[in-house]
Write a protein that holds these residues in place. Structure first.
Motif, short mmCIF file in Angstrom:
data_model
loop_
_atom_site.label_atom_id
_atom_site.label_comp_id
_atom_site.label_asym_id
_atom_site.label_seq_id
_atom_site.Cartn_x
_atom_site.Cartn_y
_atom_site.Cartn_z
N GLY A 102 -50.75 -30.15 -19.03
CA GLY A 102 -50.52 -30.12 -20.47
C GLY A 102 -49.74 -28.90 -20.90
O GLY A 102 -49.76 -27.87 -20.22
N MET A 103 -49.06 -29.00 -22.04
CA MET A 103 -48.30 -27.85 -22.58
C MET A 103 -49.29 -26.77 -22.99
O MET A 103 -50.38 -27.07 -23.49
CB MET A 103 -47.52 -28.27 -23.84
CG MET A 103 -46.53 -29.39 -23.64
SD MET A 103 -45.57 -29.68 -25.15
CE MET A 103 -46.85 -30.11 -26.32
N GLU A 160 -59.07 -22.76 -18.98
CA GLU A 160 -60.31 -23.48 -19.31
C GLU A 160 -60.07 -24.77 -20.09
O GLU A 160 -61.01 -25.36 -20.61
CB GLU A 160 -61.25 -22.55 -20.10
CG GLU A 160 -61.74 -21.37 -19.25
CD GLU A 160 -62.65 -20.41 -20.01
OE1 GLU A 160 -63.62 -19.94 -19.40
OE2 GLU A 160 -62.38 -20.15 -21.20
N VAL A 161 -58.81 -25.20 -20.16
CA VAL A 161 -58.48 -26.45 -20.86
C VAL A 161 -57.44 -27.20 -20.03
O VAL A 161 -56.48 -26.60 -19.53
CB VAL A 161 -57.88 -26.18 -22.26
CG1 VAL A 161 -57.56 -27.50 -22.97
CG2 VAL A 161 -58.81 -25.32 -23.13
N VAL A 162 -57.63 -28.51 -19.89
CA VAL A 162 -56.60 -29.35 -19.26
C VAL A 162 -56.37 -30.57 -20.17
O VAL A 162 -57.34 -31.12 -20.71
CB VAL A 162 -56.98 -29.75 -17.82
CG1 VAL A 162 -58.27 -30.58 -17.75
CG2 VAL A 162 -55.85 -30.54 -17.13
N GLY A 169 -49.08 -35.97 -16.01
CA GLY A 169 -49.45 -35.49 -17.34
C GLY A 169 -49.05 -36.44 -18.46
O GLY A 169 -48.42 -37.47 -18.23
N ALA A 170 -49.45 -36.06 -19.66
CA ALA A 170 -49.20 -36.87 -20.86
C ALA A 170 -47.81 -36.57 -21.42
O ALA A 170 -47.36 -35.41 -21.41
CB ALA A 170 -50.26 -36.58 -21.91
N GLN A 206 -48.35 -35.21 -26.81
CA GLN A 206 -49.13 -33.97 -26.93
C GLN A 206 -48.85 -33.29 -28.27
O GLN A 206 -49.76 -32.78 -28.92
CB GLN A 206 -48.79 -33.01 -25.79
CG GLN A 206 -49.23 -33.51 -24.42
CD GLN A 206 -48.97 -32.48 -23.34
OE1 GLN A 206 -49.42 -31.33 -23.45
NE2 GLN A 206 -48.25 -32.86 -22.30
N TYR A 207 -47.57 -33.26 -28.68
CA TYR A 207 -47.24 -32.68 -30.00
C TYR A 207 -47.95 -33.45 -31.12
O TYR A 207 -48.46 -32.85 -32.07
CB TYR A 207 -45.73 -32.69 -30.23
CG TYR A 207 -44.99 -31.56 -29.56
CD1 TYR A 207 -45.17 -30.23 -30.01
CD2 TYR A 207 -44.11 -31.79 -28.51
CE1 TYR A 207 -44.49 -29.19 -29.39
CE2 TYR A 207 -43.42 -30.75 -27.90
CZ TYR A 207 -43.62 -29.44 -28.35
OH TYR A 207 -42.95 -28.40 -27.74
#
Ligand SMILES: *Cc1c(COP(=O)(O)O)cnc(C)c1O
Length: 391
Positions: A70-71, A95-97, A271-272, A277-278
């Motif tokens: 992810g971005m 700590e984030v995906v 990934g997405a 994601q935006y």
């Protein structure tokens, strides 16, 4: 043709073939069927999210492979969401995906940790992916019954010592699909202690965190002290922003688990879509008014159904969260028998509880993802066709 892999044979057979066939037959006869069975928001994605998508889809920089985790701006949006809502600090780098919908991560984390023969602790009834993901990875689900007398929370102390010792992942989901039950922060503290005692990885599915009513705010698992040492939380834009088709979610919490899941993803997907994601980030960064509006919509529908069912003999309390109502079937019916009866007599679809596990037998689930006029019509038909029930 060569046979399918053994793991495909571990997938449970599709349960409701008979009901599906009845629905098809009735539709073919021109009968109007009202489905209260669909766990998918009926209202559209809000315009501000769609507008962001349109803007970003035109940017060629977004047309290439995204980063599989992810971005950073999206992951920072998730970290900001946790700080604002829960006063939980997360490092967006580690700590984030980002996930292609939380279901993707829920299935894939099993491949990251489960060896053939390993045990996962899985709620019953529950969202089917926890158990199926376990099976696909070669593991064995140990089903923890969620009983009404325990508020549909698992009784951790009832898990046999040797099972707890051997188990890898403890799956939890509050607010809960299908029961509508909620958990306290104290319960999550007990979960952390239990996980530390038996060296378990906790995976908490928080998909319904925003669908809570009457001022109730569901706690995050990550608010419990020590949660980040033992587990992660999954969440998604799907339910709060009516974005189930967009496929954008996340996992957050324990660094090692996040790194492992990200490394797995980099080998199976890429990934997405960045434009998505935006769009998701637009939802995360929004002021909450859209969510409040949806909470009111679902609460009204919930109250309508609860009042309707109670007037037919049920004795239901309105759930504090989720867009589901979990109700017992009347005396003398099985879950499937009751669903077929309601479909036959009233042209209304409800989901048999046994589709969510053996302990869902004796229940059915109604979704609040349909407009009020159709709910009223469904209730009128049920009342006329079925009369009053005994329990
Ligand atoms: C809807 C749902 C999800 C998955 O949603 P995604 O669209 O894959 O993010 C996860 N868990 C539960 C319990 C759900 O009901």
């Amino acid at each position: 043709m060569k046979p399918q892999a053994n793991r495909m044979q571990t997938l449970p057979p599709y349960l409701f073939a008979r009901i599906e066939k009845m629905i098809e037959e009735k539709k073919a006869q021109g009968i109007d069927i009202i489905s209260l069975g669909i766990g998918d928001p009926d209202r559209p994605t809000p315009d501000f999210v769609i507008d962001k998508m349109i803007e970003q889809v035109k940017n060629p920089a977004n047309h290439q492979y995204p980063s599989s985790v992810g971005m950073l701006s999206y992951r920072t949006g998730v970290a900001d969401w946790y700080r604002k809502k829960y006063q939980v600090d997360l490092d967006p780098q580690t700590e984030v995906v980002a996930l292609i919908g939380s279901k993707e991560g829920i299935a894939n984390i099993n491949y990251c940790y489960v060896n053939p023969g390993d045990i996962n602790l899985v709620p019953d009834p529950g969202y089917p992916v926890y158990g199926i993901g376990t099976l696909l990875a070669g593991g064995e689900p140990y089903y923890m019954p969620l009983l009404k007398e325990n508020g549909f929370l698992p009784d951790l102390q009832a898990i046999p010592e040797e099972v707890a010792k051997k188990a890898k992942i403890l799956w939890l989901n509050y607010p809960n699909n299908p029961t509508g039950a909620v958990a306290t922060l104290d319960f999550f503290r007990e979960v952390v202690a239990f996980a530390k005692e038996y060296d378990l990885l906790v995976c908490h599915d928080h998909a319904y965190s925003e669908l809570a009513f009457d001022g109730y705010r569901p706690p995050s698992f990550l608010q419990a002290d020590g949660a980040k040492e033992v587990g992660i939380e999954f969440n998604s834009l799907s339910k709060p922003f009516n974005m189930t088709g967009w496929r954008i979610g996340w996992a957050a919490g324990n660094k090692e688990m996040i790194e492992t899941l990200g490394r797995y993803k980099s080998n199976v997907d890429s990934g997405a879509f960045q434009a998505v994601q935006y769009a998701g980030l637009a939802g995360l960064a929004s002021d909450g008014s859209f969510i409040e509006k949806m909470q009111k919509v679902y609460a009204e529908r919930r109250d309508l159904i609860i009042a309707g069912l109670n007037s037919m003999g049920w004795n239901l309390i309105a759930p504090a969260a989720t867009f589901y109502i979990w109700a017992p079937v009347p005396k003398g019916y099985s879950s499937e028998g009751f669903a077929e009866f309601v479909l036959e007599r009233a042209g209304v679809v409800v989901t048999p509880g046994n589709g969510y596990g053996a302990h869902g037998e004796g229940y059915f689930r109604i979704s609040l993802t349909i407009e009020k006029d159709r709910i009223e019509e469904a209730l009128t038909r049920m009342k006329n066709a079925l009369g009053k029930f005994e329990f």
